[in-house]
Design a protein around this motif. Sequence first.
Motif, mmCIF file in Angstrom:
data_model
loop_
_atom_site.group_PDB
_atom_site.id
_atom_site.type_symbol
_atom_site.label_atom_id
_atom_site.label_comp_id
_atom_site.label_asym_id
_atom_site.label_seq_id
_atom_site.Cartn_x
_atom_site.Cartn_y
_atom_site.Cartn_z
ATOM 1 N N ARG A 144 72.553 67.107 60.335
ATOM 2 C CA ARG A 144 72.745 66.163 61.435
ATOM 3 C C ARG A 144 72.316 66.856 62.727
ATOM 4 N NH1 ARG A 144 77.493 68.492 59.984
ATOM 5 N NH2 ARG A 144 78.683 69.542 61.627
ATOM 6 N N GLU A 146 73.397 68.414 65.288
ATOM 7 C CA GLU A 146 74.621 69.050 65.780
ATOM 8 C C GLU A 146 74.360 69.764 67.105
ATOM 9 O OE1 GLU A 146 78.075 70.286 66.561
ATOM 10 O OE2 GLU A 146 77.945 69.306 64.595
ATOM 11 N N TYR A 149 75.966 74.040 67.440
ATOM 12 C CA TYR A 149 75.393 75.213 66.795
ATOM 13 C C TYR A 149 74.115 75.652 67.507
ATOM 14 C CZ TYR A 149 78.267 73.765 62.754
ATOM 15 O OH TYR A 149 79.296 73.397 61.937
ATOM 16 N N LYS A 165 72.666 76.306 71.896
ATOM 17 C CA LYS A 165 73.240 75.006 71.529
ATOM 18 C C LYS A 165 72.570 73.916 72.361
ATOM 19 C CE LYS A 165 77.681 77.125 70.405
ATOM 20 N NZ LYS A 165 79.113 77.261 70.784
ATOM 21 N N TRP A 182 70.105 75.702 61.346
ATOM 22 C CA TRP A 182 71.286 76.135 62.089
ATOM 23 C C TRP A 182 71.430 77.644 61.962
ATOM 24 C CZ3 TRP A 182 74.907 72.016 59.511
ATOM 25 C CH2 TRP A 182 74.750 70.789 60.166
ATOM 26 N N SER A 255 79.788 75.290 56.792
ATOM 27 C CA SER A 255 80.409 74.848 58.045
ATOM 28 C C SER A 255 81.148 76.030 58.652
ATOM 29 C CB SER A 255 81.398 73.704 57.818
ATOM 30 O OG SER A 255 82.103 73.407 59.031
ATOM 31 N N ALA A 262 84.787 69.338 62.581
ATOM 32 C CA ALA A 262 84.311 70.016 61.380
ATOM 33 C C ALA A 262 85.436 70.170 60.360
ATOM 34 C CB ALA A 262 83.734 71.382 61.746
#
Length: 332
Positions: A144, A146, A149, A165, A182, A255, A262
């Motif tokens: 996704r 995100e 991260y 990020k 990531w 994760s 999360a």
Amino acid sequence: MSNITHVILSGGVGSRLWPLSRKSNPKQYLNLFKEGSLFGMTVLRNKALCEKVTVVGNCDNYQLSKEVLESQGVAYTDIIEATPRNTAAAIAFAAFAAEPDDILLVTPSDHVIVGEEAYAQAIEQGIEKAREGYIVTFGIQPTRPETGYGYIEFENDRVLSFREKPNQDTAEDFIEQGNFLWNSGMFCFRADTLLQELQQFEPKVYATALAAWQHQKDGKLDEHLSKKIPSISIDYAVMERSKKIRVVATEFEWSDLGSFEALYDYLLSTGYSVDEQGNMVLGSDMYTAFVGLKDTIVVCTDDALLFVQKEKSQDVKKIYNTLEKHQSKLID
């Protein structure tokens, strides 16, 4: 012959999971899961892949690490930081404690990983590249866009860039481009390779960390000498500057459980109960009813209550920072 050493970084406090996570009992030691704590799961995951274990923790939590490791019958080297100096120093201490040709597999202590076979394959790839003199980072296939991260731009096993990020639009661009991973915060390298690069790019970090290490007593570092070490991450110190970086694009599920969102998603995947509007209660068996609320997380402890919209869970750190600023006992 060189050893493969699992280096566990366990100095964080998990401020985005306040009020569950506290300085005296950070998120990696919380028994939130059927399998136990994240720290315990980290040790078990790497047990068959590494011959030795080194834990770099701090004076507030090293006893918690000891309890887990002793319960699992794991012998380990303990490095206890007197004061937090970020990941460059923490990893340097582990490298100083090793033999020059030892392979160090560095992992955080608070991640969830699903897919044992894919994980073992990725680590084996990393170890081989480390033996060739590379500093290896492990990238996670994003699921996704995100924003919580960092990202790694890559081509084959070469790192083109590290990205901070991103905002939502930039994260969506990364996903669309398809050559971004990531940043997992996991690394693999020979001890001497990492120290050579650190000495080249951050000589002050290297020299002050070495001085602190040379005066350690039974793994405990001196506070006065430690405070002289610049606080800088391994990403800034080495990863973004070295020409020896390679990336392993992994296939396992991952994760960092760095937020209640999360944690919510992971618990939901394991069958944790929510109501018909997706509301979840953590830390209490008391009957809780939600009216007009959706995807809300309620967190209960003996001395605090937190109500947070799932998608706003990154902002919990602001509460922690405010409490820390006022020296509140609620974070201890």
